[in-house]
Design an enzyme around this catalytic site. Structure first.
Site, PDB file in Angstrom:
ATOM      1  N   GLU A 279      13.437  11.347  16.385  1.00  0.00           N
ATOM      2  CA  GLU A 279      12.766  10.198  17.031  1.00  0.00           C
ATOM      3  C   GLU A 279      13.494   8.895  16.716  1.00  0.00           C
ATOM      4  OE1 GLU A 279      10.482  10.784  19.281  1.00  0.00           O
ATOM      5  OE2 GLU A 279      10.815  12.863  18.712  1.00  0.00           O
ATOM      6  N   TRP A 282      16.191   8.702  19.040  1.00  0.00           N
ATOM      7  CA  TRP A 282      15.749   8.212  20.365  1.00  0.00           C
ATOM      8  C   TRP A 282      15.732   6.686  20.387  1.00  0.00           C
ATOM      9  CZ3 TRP A 282      15.319   9.858  25.159  1.00  0.00           C
ATOM     10  CH2 TRP A 282      15.164  11.218  25.415  1.00  0.00           C
ATOM     11  N   TRP A 311       5.757   0.898  45.526  1.00  0.00           N
ATOM     12  CA  TRP A 311       4.611   1.315  44.720  1.00  0.00           C
ATOM     13  C   TRP A 311       3.333   0.834  45.409  1.00  0.00           C
ATOM     14  CZ3 TRP A 311       5.706   4.431  40.642  1.00  0.00           C
ATOM     15  CH2 TRP A 311       7.011   4.418  40.154  1.00  0.00           C
ATOM     16  N   ASN A 346       2.056   7.990  20.307  1.00  0.00           N
ATOM     17  CA  ASN A 346       3.135   8.292  21.252  1.00  0.00           C
ATOM     18  C   ASN A 346       2.718   9.259  22.358  1.00  0.00           C
ATOM     19  OD1 ASN A 346       5.980   8.313  22.152  1.00  0.00           O
ATOM     20  ND2 ASN A 346       5.851  10.461  21.528  1.00  0.00           N
ATOM     21  N   TRP A 364       5.846   1.056  37.288  1.00  0.00           N
ATOM     22  CA  TRP A 364       5.963   1.176  35.824  1.00  0.00           C
ATOM     23  C   TRP A 364       6.123  -0.191  35.161  1.00  0.00           C
ATOM     24  CZ3 TRP A 364      10.487  -0.727  33.781  1.00  0.00           C
ATOM     25  CH2 TRP A 364      11.594  -0.822  34.635  1.00  0.00           C
ATOM     26  N   TRP A 387       8.772   3.811  29.316  1.00  0.00           N
ATOM     27  CA  TRP A 387       8.157   3.681  30.650  1.00  0.00           C
ATOM     28  C   TRP A 387       9.016   4.327  31.726  1.00  0.00           C
ATOM     29  CZ3 TRP A 387       3.516   2.900  32.520  1.00  0.00           C
ATOM     30  CH2 TRP A 387       2.542   2.452  31.637  1.00  0.00           C
TER      31      TRP A 387
HETATM   32  P1  FAD Z   1       7.032   8.102  14.467  1.00  0.00           P
HETATM   33  O1  FAD Z   1       6.642   9.304  15.237  1.00  0.00           O
HETATM   34  O2  FAD Z   1       6.794   8.101  13.025  1.00  0.00           O
HETATM   35  O3  FAD Z   1       8.592   7.881  14.780  1.00  0.00           O
HETATM   36  C1  FAD Z   1       9.421   7.098  13.934  1.00  0.00           C
HETATM   37  C2  FAD Z   1      10.123   6.037  14.730  1.00  0.00           C
HETATM   38  O4  FAD Z   1      10.992   6.632  15.687  1.00  0.00           O
HETATM   39  C3  FAD Z   1       9.223   5.124  15.535  1.00  0.00           C
HETATM   40  O5  FAD Z   1       8.669   4.115  14.755  1.00  0.00           O
HETATM   41  C4  FAD Z   1      10.194   4.580  16.557  1.00  0.00           C
HETATM   42  O6  FAD Z   1      10.975   3.544  16.038  1.00  0.00           O
HETATM   43  C5  FAD Z   1      11.069   5.793  16.833  1.00  0.00           C
HETATM   44  N1  FAD Z   1      10.546   6.516  17.991  1.00  0.00           N
HETATM   45  C6  FAD Z   1       9.610   7.478  18.010  1.00  0.00           C
HETATM   46  N2  FAD Z   1       9.425   7.928  19.273  1.00  0.00           N
HETATM   47  C7  FAD Z   1      10.247   7.195  20.056  1.00  0.00           C
HETATM   48  C8  FAD Z   1      10.513   7.178  21.442  1.00  0.00           C
HETATM   49  N3  FAD Z   1       9.911   8.015  22.290  1.00  0.00           N
HETATM   50  N4  FAD Z   1      11.398   6.295  21.915  1.00  0.00           N
HETATM   51  C9  FAD Z   1      12.045   5.442  21.078  1.00  0.00           C
HETATM   52  N5  FAD Z   1      11.833   5.427  19.751  1.00  0.00           N
HETATM   53  C10 FAD Z   1      10.959   6.284  19.247  1.00  0.00           C
HETATM   54  N6  FAD Z   1       8.189   2.363  20.575  1.00  0.00           N
HETATM   55  C11 FAD Z   1       8.341   1.114  20.083  1.00  0.00           C
HETATM   56  O7  FAD Z   1       8.775   0.968  18.939  1.00  0.00           O
HETATM   57  N7  FAD Z   1       8.026   0.011  20.843  1.00  0.00           N
HETATM   58  C12 FAD Z   1       7.545   0.120  22.115  1.00  0.00           C
HETATM   59  O8  FAD Z   1       7.284  -0.904  22.767  1.00  0.00           O
HETATM   60  C13 FAD Z   1       7.343   1.424  22.639  1.00  0.00           C
HETATM   61  N8  FAD Z   1       6.825   1.595  23.884  1.00  0.00           N
HETATM   62  C14 FAD Z   1       6.678   2.863  24.380  1.00  0.00           C
HETATM   63  C15 FAD Z   1       6.196   3.030  25.692  1.00  0.00           C
HETATM   64  C16 FAD Z   1       6.043   4.295  26.219  1.00  0.00           C
HETATM   65  C17 FAD Z   1       5.528   4.452  27.637  1.00  0.00           C
HETATM   66  C18 FAD Z   1       6.383   5.432  25.457  1.00  0.00           C
HETATM   67  C19 FAD Z   1       6.224   6.811  26.020  1.00  0.00           C
HETATM   68  C20 FAD Z   1       6.866   5.281  24.163  1.00  0.00           C
HETATM   69  C21 FAD Z   1       7.036   4.006  23.610  1.00  0.00           C
HETATM   70  N9  FAD Z   1       7.520   3.822  22.301  1.00  0.00           N
HETATM   71  C22 FAD Z   1       7.696   2.545  21.818  1.00  0.00           C
HETATM   72  C23 FAD Z   1       7.958   4.965  21.476  1.00  0.00           C
HETATM   73  C24 FAD Z   1       6.886   5.568  20.548  1.00  0.00           C
HETATM   74  O9  FAD Z   1       5.696   5.788  21.245  1.00  0.00           O
HETATM   75  C25 FAD Z   1       6.593   4.723  19.324  1.00  0.00           C
HETATM   76  O10 FAD Z   1       7.802   4.339  18.703  1.00  0.00           O
HETATM   77  C26 FAD Z   1       5.777   5.511  18.294  1.00  0.00           C
HETATM   78  O11 FAD Z   1       4.556   5.912  18.857  1.00  0.00           O
HETATM   79  C27 FAD Z   1       5.543   4.655  17.093  1.00  0.00           C
HETATM   80  O12 FAD Z   1       4.757   5.298  16.134  1.00  0.00           O
HETATM   81  P2  FAD Z   1       5.371   5.742  14.740  1.00  0.00           P
HETATM   82  O13 FAD Z   1       6.145   4.623  14.146  1.00  0.00           O
HETATM   83  O14 FAD Z   1       4.272   6.312  13.940  1.00  0.00           O
HETATM   84  O15 FAD Z   1       6.393   6.846  15.204  1.00  0.00           O
END
Ligand code: FAD
Length: 470
Positions: A279, A282, A311, A346, A364, A387
């Site tokens: 992640e 990502w 849209w 997420n 979106w 998004w």
């Molecule tokens: P954990 O699961 O603990 O993951 C650790 C870190 O990995 C996260 O803090 C983040 O930095 C990174 N990460 C995890 N999943 C993703 C992902 N899919 N894409 C990119 N990085 C990721 N993340 C944001 O930080 N800011 C946003 O504005 C944001 N908007 C999102 C919008 C949508 C529609 C979607 C589907 C995802 C988005 N995410 C965003 C990614 C993700 O949802 C969040 O990073 C995550 O939920 C944060 O929780 P966590 O720190 O406990 O994640």
């Protein structure tokens, strides 16, 4: 020399600060006069960029904390209130003249407007003989270093990840460590003050997160991450996103600490721990992507053929989605989580984004904006990436014909409706079986507790398939 802090309010692994301190200690070792640093409090500009109030509060808490921390390093950090980037440039130009500044040092920002500001300022300062020296503090592997065989950014995540891992394995990431042990000591009074405030205790300062929460996550939760990460009723993820988005924790520190604990992680791709690192990669992917594709900062679809798609953008449906009144409990509970807490799990971000774009055929970009305006971790690169992934317009996105069924998602990831019941207490007494789509249950029991569904899933799915097939 002037240190200009931006999206990097931290002393730990801050390349600009390290450079600043090393140069200043060479030049003015015994100076009694504090070194100068500035941070611009630019609320109007932040609002234009849709930063949420909770994110602004989070950043300001870190700014005030950093004033105290930098004072221990003999650096006077001034918080200057200005409206926008244009005023920042004017202010810096005259500040440098007034204080005989010979160099401005900062960490770069990847977003388009920020890059434009820095380019213009570089030229303006250069005319006065003052260099603007920029470092990179927001990624683990420097942007531009992970390229495919044609020397361009990857279009697919998996080969990017492989190349990223190879780069890291070959020693390609730098971690500068802490500037001073003294400055990083957590002040107990601050922590107690923090805990009096609900939002602050949910999202404590980065120093507390680094010392208490991150090590506990690595110690206890990361080993069940793969299992729990998709269950919104469990706190199975790290909660580090606000810290990374605001730049108050270094992603390189996150990896350093992880590799200290799991030295073989980079080659252990089947492990639970690796799924968390995945992640983090990502996040890197999306930051590298907007660095190469600046058009993504300008509301453009990565897949150009979707740029002018029409849209439906029904205002009533959009409002129902924003307020959590779609009649699909998992979607509504998720939107209420966002509206009430400034954060969303997420799995739910994927579900609500899919619902907005594919069930409601709403652009979106409206969802992206709404998220930015409400998330504490709002981040252009990850938000845009997420998004466009969900809307199938993005780089390595979900194929357009994959349309999440919100009822099935609810059954899989919230089987007993624990998460739904937390945010929609009106449904507390609905049976586990009915909770995922309770309309028949409500009718049978002659209740008046929930909104009707705003669209019918099967019909919406067929419409979306036709809509996207261009
Ligand atoms: P954990 O699961 O603990 O993951 C650790 C870190 O990995 C996260 O803090 C983040 O930095 C990174 N990460 C995890 N999943 C993703 C992902 N899919 N894409 C990119 N990085 C990721 N993340 C944001 O930080 N800011 C946003 O504005 C944001 N908007 C999102 C919008 C949508 C529609 C979607 C589907 C995802 C988005 N995410 C965003 C990614 C993700 O949802 C969040 O990073 C995550 O939920 C944060 O929780 P966590 O720190 O406990 O994640």
């Amino acid at each position: 020399m002037l240190l200009w802090l931006r999206n990097d309010l931290r002393t730990h692994d801050n390349p600009a600060l390290h450079y600043f301190l090393s140069r200043n200690s060479l030049n003015q070792h015994d100076s009694e006069v504090p070194f100068k640093a500035i941070f611009f409090v630019c609320e109007k500009q932040w609002q234009q960029h849709d930063w949420s109030p909770i994110k602004i509060d989070f950043i300001m808490r870190h700014a005030h904390d950093l004033v105290k921390e930098l004072a221990l390093l003999n650096i006077e950090l001034e918080l200057i209130e200005l409206d926008n980037f244009t005023q920042q440039k004017t202010y810096l130009n005259s500040y440098c003249q007034q204080h005989n500044i010979t160099e401005v040092v900062a960490n770069s920002e990847v977003e388009f407007n920020e890059q434009q500001r820095d380019k213009a300022l570089t030229l303006e300062l250069k005319a006065s003989g003052i260099p603007l020296t920029l470092f990179e503090a927001d990624v683990i592997v420097p942007k531009g270093k992970v390229l495919n065989q044609s020397g361009i950014m990857y279009k697919v995540f998996t080969p990017f990840k492989r190349a990223w891992l190879t780069y890291v394995q070959q020693g390609g990431f730098e971690y500068l460590g802490k500037v001073s042990n003294k400055s990083l000591a957590v002040n107990k009074t601050d922590v107690q003050e923090e805990e009096q405030n609900n939002i602050s205790s949910t999202w404590p300062l980065a120093s507390v997160f680094e010392q208490q929460i991150l090590p506990t996550f690595y110690q206890k939760k990361i080993s069940t991450y793969k299992l729990n990460r998709d269950i919104p009723s469990i706190k199975g993820t790290s909660g580090i996103s606000p810290y990374l988005a605001a730049g108050v924790i270094s992603p390189r520190y996150v990896l350093r600490l992880l590799l200290n604990k799991y030295p073989d992680l980079l080659v252990a791709s089947d492990s639970e721990e690796f799924s968390w690192l995945n992640e983090i990669i990502w996040r890197e992917f999306y930051r590298h992507l907007i660095f190469h594709e600046q058009r993504l900062c300008k509301h453009q679809c990565y897949k150009e053929n979707y740029q002018d798609i029409e849209w439906h953008n029904d205002a009533t449906l959009f409002e129902a989605w924003c307020q959590g009144r779609t009649g699909y409990p998992l979607v509504d509970a998720a939107m209420r989580q966002l509206n009430q807490t400034g954060w969303m799990h997420n799995r739910l971000r994927m579900v609500v984004a899919s619902f907005l774009t594919k069930h409601l055929l709403i652009d979106w970009r409206l969802g992206e904006k709404y998220f930015m305006q409400h998330l504490i971790d709002g981040d252009l690169a990850s938000n845009n990436g997420g998004w466009q992934w969900a809307a199938s317009t993005g780089c390595d996105a979900q194929p357009y014909f994959r349309i999440f069924n919100p009822i099935r998602q609810s059954e899989r990831f919230d089987p007993k409706g624990l998460f739904i019941r937390k945010y929609i207490p009106e449904l507390a007494n609905v049976s586990d079986k009915a909770i995922h789509f309770p309309h028949q249950f409500i009718e049978d029991n002659e209740l008046n507790i929930y909104w009707p569904a705003i669209v019918e899933h099967k019909e919406a799915r067929l419409k979306a398939l036709a809509f996207y097939k261009i």
